[in-house]
Scaffold this motif. Sequence first.
Motif, PDB file in Angstrom:
ATOM      1  N   ALA A  99      17.216 -12.434 -47.688  1.00  0.00           N
ATOM      2  CA  ALA A  99      17.085 -13.013 -46.508  1.00  0.00           C
ATOM      3  C   ALA A  99      16.656 -11.568 -45.517  1.00  0.00           C
ATOM      4  O   ALA A  99      15.877 -11.716 -44.741  1.00  0.00           O
ATOM      5  CB  ALA A  99      18.390 -13.514 -45.805  1.00  0.00           C
ATOM      6  N   ASP A 100      17.208 -10.482 -46.061  1.00  0.00           N
ATOM      7  CA  ASP A 100      16.713  -9.361 -45.273  1.00  0.00           C
ATOM      8  C   ASP A 100      15.202  -8.782 -45.314  1.00  0.00           C
ATOM      9  O   ASP A 100      14.706  -8.584 -44.422  1.00  0.00           O
ATOM     10  CB  ASP A 100      17.675  -8.109 -45.420  1.00  0.00           C
ATOM     11  CG  ASP A 100      19.098  -8.158 -45.155  1.00  0.00           C
ATOM     12  OD1 ASP A 100      19.489  -8.814 -44.322  1.00  0.00           O
ATOM     13  OD2 ASP A 100      19.992  -7.661 -46.074  1.00  0.00           O
ATOM     14  N   LEU A 101      14.849  -9.094 -46.502  1.00  0.00           N
ATOM     15  CA  LEU A 101      13.520  -8.828 -47.071  1.00  0.00           C
ATOM     16  C   LEU A 101      12.643  -9.916 -46.523  1.00  0.00           C
ATOM     17  O   LEU A 101      11.529  -9.579 -45.817  1.00  0.00           O
ATOM     18  CB  LEU A 101      13.495  -8.817 -48.474  1.00  0.00           C
ATOM     19  CG  LEU A 101      12.008  -8.502 -49.090  1.00  0.00           C
ATOM     20  CD1 LEU A 101      11.198  -7.244 -48.592  1.00  0.00           C
ATOM     21  CD2 LEU A 101      11.830  -8.662 -50.454  1.00  0.00           C
ATOM     22  N   LEU A 102      13.008 -11.013 -46.407  1.00  0.00           N
ATOM     23  CA  LEU A 102      12.347 -11.998 -45.683  1.00  0.00           C
ATOM     24  C   LEU A 102      11.991 -11.968 -44.192  1.00  0.00           C
ATOM     25  O   LEU A 102      10.982 -12.053 -43.731  1.00  0.00           O
ATOM     26  CB  LEU A 102      12.911 -13.399 -45.850  1.00  0.00           C
ATOM     27  CG  LEU A 102      12.100 -14.647 -45.340  1.00  0.00           C
ATOM     28  CD1 LEU A 102      10.640 -14.674 -45.859  1.00  0.00           C
ATOM     29  CD2 LEU A 102      12.692 -15.909 -45.606  1.00  0.00           C
ATOM     30  N   ALA A 103      13.235 -11.566 -43.614  1.00  0.00           N
ATOM     31  CA  ALA A 103      13.205 -11.106 -42.053  1.00  0.00           C
ATOM     32  C   ALA A 103      12.207 -10.213 -41.776  1.00  0.00           C
ATOM     33  O   ALA A 103      11.352 -10.252 -40.969  1.00  0.00           O
ATOM     34  CB  ALA A 103      14.628 -11.077 -41.489  1.00  0.00           C
ATOM     35  N   ALA A 104      12.283  -9.012 -42.616  1.00  0.00           N
ATOM     36  CA  ALA A 104      11.368  -7.831 -42.147  1.00  0.00           C
ATOM     37  C   ALA A 104       9.869  -8.096 -42.611  1.00  0.00           C
ATOM     38  O   ALA A 104       9.176  -7.642 -41.812  1.00  0.00           O
ATOM     39  CB  ALA A 104      12.023  -6.659 -42.963  1.00  0.00           C
ATOM     40  N   ALA A 105       9.688  -9.148 -43.444  1.00  0.00           N
ATOM     41  CA  ALA A 105       8.202  -9.108 -43.840  1.00  0.00           C
ATOM     42  C   ALA A 105       7.801  -9.938 -42.947  1.00  0.00           C
ATOM     43  O   ALA A 105       6.627  -9.789 -42.422  1.00  0.00           O
ATOM     44  CB  ALA A 105       8.280  -9.916 -45.189  1.00  0.00           C
ATOM     45  N   ALA A 106       8.476 -11.008 -42.387  1.00  0.00           N
ATOM     46  CA  ALA A 106       7.868 -12.004 -41.337  1.00  0.00           C
ATOM     47  C   ALA A 106       7.722 -11.291 -40.071  1.00  0.00           C
ATOM     48  O   ALA A 106       6.527 -11.353 -39.254  1.00  0.00           O
ATOM     49  CB  ALA A 106       8.961 -13.090 -41.205  1.00  0.00           C
ATOM     50  N   ALA A 107       8.535 -10.309 -39.555  1.00  0.00           N
ATOM     51  CA  ALA A 107       8.379  -9.449 -38.506  1.00  0.00           C
ATOM     52  C   ALA A 107       7.333  -8.700 -38.742  1.00  0.00           C
ATOM     53  O   ALA A 107       6.446  -8.274 -37.646  1.00  0.00           O
ATOM     54  CB  ALA A 107       9.780  -8.674 -38.072  1.00  0.00           C
ATOM     55  N   SER A 108       7.156  -8.009 -39.753  1.00  0.00           N
ATOM     56  CA  SER A 108       5.941  -7.336 -40.220  1.00  0.00           C
ATOM     57  C   SER A 108       4.537  -7.928 -39.845  1.00  0.00           C
ATOM     58  O   SER A 108       3.681  -7.292 -39.411  1.00  0.00           O
ATOM     59  CB  SER A 108       6.135  -6.666 -41.689  1.00  0.00           C
ATOM     60  OG  SER A 108       5.041  -5.671 -41.645  1.00  0.00           O
ATOM     61  N   VAL A 109       4.526  -9.287 -40.199  1.00  0.00           N
ATOM     62  CA  VAL A 109       3.292  -9.969 -40.263  1.00  0.00           C
ATOM     63  C   VAL A 109       2.895 -10.134 -38.608  1.00  0.00           C
ATOM     64  O   VAL A 109       1.998  -9.682 -38.187  1.00  0.00           O
ATOM     65  CB  VAL A 109       3.421 -11.434 -40.872  1.00  0.00           C
ATOM     66  CG1 VAL A 109       2.206 -12.356 -40.319  1.00  0.00           C
ATOM     67  CG2 VAL A 109       3.330 -11.330 -42.328  1.00  0.00           C
ATOM     68  N   VAL A 157       8.999   0.764 -43.615  1.00  0.00           N
ATOM     69  CA  VAL A 157       9.460   1.627 -42.558  1.00  0.00           C
ATOM     70  C   VAL A 157      11.002   1.368 -42.585  1.00  0.00           C
ATOM     71  O   VAL A 157      11.508   2.468 -42.499  1.00  0.00           O
ATOM     72  CB  VAL A 157       9.063   1.290 -41.278  1.00  0.00           C
ATOM     73  CG1 VAL A 157       9.597   1.877 -40.068  1.00  0.00           C
ATOM     74  CG2 VAL A 157       7.451   1.581 -41.054  1.00  0.00           C
ATOM     75  N   ARG A 158      11.391   0.111 -42.707  1.00  0.00           N
ATOM     76  CA  ARG A 158      13.056   0.202 -43.141  1.00  0.00           C
ATOM     77  C   ARG A 158      13.501   0.956 -43.966  1.00  0.00           C
ATOM     78  O   ARG A 158      14.699   1.541 -43.844  1.00  0.00           O
ATOM     79  CB  ARG A 158      13.242  -1.216 -43.264  1.00  0.00           C
ATOM     80  CG  ARG A 158      14.926  -1.707 -43.545  1.00  0.00           C
ATOM     81  CD  ARG A 158      15.607  -1.908 -41.923  1.00  0.00           C
ATOM     82  NE  ARG A 158      15.396  -3.124 -41.472  1.00  0.00           N
ATOM     83  CZ  ARG A 158      16.025  -3.605 -40.291  1.00  0.00           C
ATOM     84  NH1 ARG A 158      16.393  -2.441 -39.726  1.00  0.00           N
ATOM     85  NH2 ARG A 158      15.771  -4.478 -39.882  1.00  0.00           N
ATOM     86  N   LEU A 159      13.030   0.974 -45.243  1.00  0.00           N
ATOM     87  CA  LEU A 159      13.320   1.689 -46.404  1.00  0.00           C
ATOM     88  C   LEU A 159      13.214   3.435 -46.048  1.00  0.00           C
ATOM     89  O   LEU A 159      14.030   4.007 -46.596  1.00  0.00           O
ATOM     90  CB  LEU A 159      12.819   1.401 -47.545  1.00  0.00           C
ATOM     91  CG  LEU A 159      13.026  -0.056 -48.144  1.00  0.00           C
ATOM     92  CD1 LEU A 159      12.149  -0.568 -49.247  1.00  0.00           C
ATOM     93  CD2 LEU A 159      14.459  -0.279 -48.495  1.00  0.00           C
ATOM     94  N   GLY A 160      12.012   3.652 -45.366  1.00  0.00           N
ATOM     95  CA  GLY A 160      11.850   5.094 -44.857  1.00  0.00           C
ATOM     96  C   GLY A 160      12.900   5.458 -44.125  1.00  0.00           C
ATOM     97  O   GLY A 160      13.433   6.601 -44.422  1.00  0.00           O
ATOM     98  N   LEU A 161      13.294   4.756 -43.329  1.00  0.00           N
ATOM     99  CA  LEU A 161      14.404   5.137 -42.150  1.00  0.00           C
ATOM    100  C   LEU A 161      15.636   5.407 -42.803  1.00  0.00           C
ATOM    101  O   LEU A 161      16.399   6.252 -42.331  1.00  0.00           O
ATOM    102  CB  LEU A 161      14.525   3.930 -41.170  1.00  0.00           C
ATOM    103  CG  LEU A 161      13.343   3.854 -40.065  1.00  0.00           C
ATOM    104  CD1 LEU A 161      13.615   2.768 -39.029  1.00  0.00           C
ATOM    105  CD2 LEU A 161      13.182   5.053 -39.228  1.00  0.00           C
TER     106      LEU A 161
END
Length: 272
Positions: free
Chosen positions: A57-67, A110-114
């Motif tokens: 769910a975390d990955l999906l949320a970040a991916a959708a926001a990224s789009v 970016v999330r993983l980089g932060l």
Amino acid sequence: MLQSCCGILFVAAVLAASHRFPAIDLLRFPLAWIGVLVALDGLARWRRGHSPLRSPADLLAAAAASVVFWDVFELVNLRLRNWWYAGVSPSPLAGGIFAAVSFATVLPAVRLGLAQLEGAAPRAAGHRRLKAGAAAGMLLVALALPRYAFPLAWIFLWPLCEALAGVRVPLRVMALGLPLGLLWESLNWRCARGWFYTVPFFDRPKLFEMPLPGYLGYLPFALEAAGALAVLDRARPHLKGGKGALALCAVALLHVLSEHLTRGQTVVSFSR
């Protein structure tokens, strides 16, 4: 650490295969970025004991926001005309899916980089109306004078996202900009399906496809991306169940609209 090594080896394998197999080269960018995400996720788990993308769910949320995040730039580029795409599939459906998958890698990276930076978490801050007004002003100037004010198009989301989230993004986040920017541009270099730039006044010299001065844009871009993640964190508690499903549908509709508007203007060639 083993996971990071596997991610790096996967990127290397994709790059090697792309030189021999045209079909792999057409998919090089998203495939390579999957390896990058695996490597960064492994690094976060090794250094901190956990990943900021702890669940699907975390990955999906970040991916959708990224789009959504990148589609905003695509729409702004209709006026700027600073970058173009080559090797795009003649099928609108295939092209749209490829674009969505590629765009979906930005904010997760970016999330993983932060997670690798100390003290990079946004802090609560005021002046929300002032920041929103500054963002609107930057965007209007960039759209009105695209030949001269195009750099503002890479800054306006920073104060806008801070205003929406009610936070201040630490300037140290800019440390992520150049490493991720160099990686991003290098994985696109001479790719069968990729992009190139035509930037006023700064078209040469280039490192990969990006004019050298353009790499400075990755500094505020990192702040924008961190601000967008702060907006996502603020919104997620309100997007559970049916509301979350509606939000995903809205993301898909926005992407379809963006693809429809931009495909005829920023795509310069097609590939089967």
